[in-house]
Design an enzyme around this catalytic site. Structure first.
Site, mmCIF file in Angstrom:
data_model
loop_
_atom_site.group_PDB
_atom_site.id
_atom_site.type_symbol
_atom_site.label_atom_id
_atom_site.label_comp_id
_atom_site.label_asym_id
_atom_site.label_seq_id
_atom_site.Cartn_x
_atom_site.Cartn_y
_atom_site.Cartn_z
ATOM 1 N N SER A 257 -12.980 2.981 5.800
ATOM 2 C CA SER A 257 -11.851 2.771 5.022
ATOM 3 C C SER A 257 -11.627 1.161 4.869
ATOM 4 O O SER A 257 -11.428 0.557 3.934
ATOM 5 C CB SER A 257 -10.649 3.352 5.638
ATOM 6 O OG SER A 257 -10.462 3.156 6.894
ATOM 7 N N ASP B 126 -21.891 -0.762 6.233
ATOM 8 C CA ASP B 126 -20.688 -0.269 5.545
ATOM 9 C C ASP B 126 -20.238 -1.023 4.291
ATOM 10 O O ASP B 126 -20.216 -0.285 3.223
ATOM 11 C CB ASP B 126 -19.524 -0.133 6.475
ATOM 12 C CG ASP B 126 -19.848 0.535 7.663
ATOM 13 O OD1 ASP B 126 -20.877 1.329 7.927
ATOM 14 O OD2 ASP B 126 -19.016 0.511 8.662
ATOM 15 N N SER C 293 0.709 -1.076 -0.021
ATOM 16 C CA SER C 293 -0.052 0.039 0.096
ATOM 17 C C SER C 293 0.984 1.262 0.136
ATOM 18 O O SER C 293 1.841 1.236 0.630
ATOM 19 C CB SER C 293 -0.818 -0.047 1.170
ATOM 20 O OG SER C 293 -1.460 1.183 1.638
#
Ligand code: GLA
Length: 386
Positions: free
Chosen positions: A126, A172, A67
């Site tokens: 996230s 979510d 990442s």
């Protein structure tokens, strides 16, 4: 990081090859908080900012995870996937891979580079964004895009529940996976029936305000609230057979409330049932363009989360209070799990700058540091980019 730049980084890290690119949004919930796991209605939407991934297939059994947001890189052998604390963020992708493998979906090796622009720990999902992203990648690379999106949403929730160990509801992952530009999703968490509503805010803008107090779902009292709701359900079931608290109308609840012994448990249940009613009203208000009434419902929701569900705290309460006092604001509330993270406000477009300046100053005076503001439109759910 922009996609072009991410592709360059990807090639530097993994070498040449055919790169496929994906995007998965964050989410905000307009109203309907802490009731997804009580079988209620929620009303979230996907954001324009989110998480990008570049991916390339490998010929072996290894999934490499990197990442641009974290130094940690993790290499996973598909024959042996287990939760490891030290794998940190990579546990989310690993969890989704594991759940999909256990369900018998085809997966082989890949190189993946992720880049997210959702502030971490801000309560804008996230982690759900990353989970559904991995689900869609696996679907598109190895399963001929045949897995239904709602199934990918459920897999992502399961990964978070069973692999990461956070007992979250479905909201979510659903908002992230099923989001549509300029629409909010009215989701019945009992049946997973859903419909889209145009978010026509006319002269108003949706402002996302970050308290900048970090929250982590597994450190919070989230699981405790869930347990309290289960306790209330059990007690109500002594007289009325229901599967979830939000099956009750407010009138029914009022007549059954005395079955619940503890006062704090009664408060949690009362919030759940009344919040569910507010969501349905808010959906109608938005459809009918009654924005002031919609704003009032946001405020009622916040007050209930503060007084009955007790998940706000000084930072969120101050932020919402200051927002409501500032010029142009017709409604504000915390969004997400609470205990820090973000709030939303509905603000007259002609007052936005003044609004942000006033709230920033007054919040900083009271709390000691500044909040952040995000002006995101409502974006698409997780998708492969052309
Ligand atoms: C978190 C959870 C959701 C939901 C909200 C509160 O975001 O992941 O499932 O319960 O809190 O509404």
């Amino acid at each position: 990081m922009e996609l072009m730049e991410l592709k360059k980084e990807f090639t530097k890290l993994y070498g040449e090859g055919e790169i496929r690119a994906f995007h998965s949004p964050g989410r905000v919930n307009l109203i309907g908080e802490h009731i997804d796991y009580n079988g209620g209605y929620v009303f979230p939407c996907a954001l324009e900012f989110g998480t990008y991934a570049c991916v390339k297939e490998r010929a072996d059994n290894i999934v490499n995870l990197a990442s641009t947001n974290f130094d940690l890189k993790v290499s996973v052998n598909l024959d042996n996937i287990e939760y490891k604390v030290e794998d940190d963020w990579a546990n989310y992708p690993k969890g989704v891979i594991k759940v999909m493998m256990d369900k018998g979906y085809k997966i082989s090796g890949m190189d993946i580079l992720i880049s997210g622009n959702i502030p971490n720990g801000a309560g804008l999902s996230s982690s759900a964004s990353l989970e559904v992203l991995i689900g869609v990648i696996i679907n598109n690379l190895f399963n001929q895009s045949k897995i239904d999106k709602v199934e990918l949403v459920k897999i992502s929730q399961k990964a978070e529940n069973t692999f990461v160990g956070v007992n979250c509801g479905i909201m979510d992952q659903f908002a992230v996976g099923m989001g549509k530009a300029n629409k909010a999703i009215l989701l019945d968490c009992n049946t997973l029936n859903y419909s889209y509503a145009d978010v026509k805010l006319e002269d108003y803008s949706l402002v996302i305000m970050n308290t900048n107090k970090r929250r982590a779902l597994n450190e919070s009292k989230y699981n405790e609230r869930r347990a309290e709701c289960e306790e209330a359900l059990k007690e109500i079931n002594r007289e009325k057979e229901i599967n979830a608290l939000c099956e009750l109308t407010t009138k029914e609840y009022d007549s059954l409330e005395s079955l619940i012994e503890k006062e704090n448990v009664r408060k949690r249940a009362r919030h759940a049932v009344y919040e569910n009613e507010r969501v349905k009203m808010a959906f109608n208000c938005l459809n009918e363009g009654k924005l002031q009434e919609f704003g009032n419902l946001l405020v009622q929701s916040h007050n209930s989360l503060r007084d009955l569900y007790e998940v706000t705290g000084i930072e969120l309460d101050t932020l919402v209070e200051e927002a409501l006092k500032a010029p142009g604001c017709i409604g504000a509330r915390m969004t997400g799990a609470g205990f820090g993270g973000c709030a939303i406000a509905l603000v007259d477009k002609s007052h936005i700058d003044e609004f942000a300046k006033t709230v920033k100053e007054n919040y900083a005076k009271a709390i000691g540091y500044e909040p952040s503001f995000y002006f995101s439109g409502i974006g698409e759910g997780t998708e492969e980019l052309a």
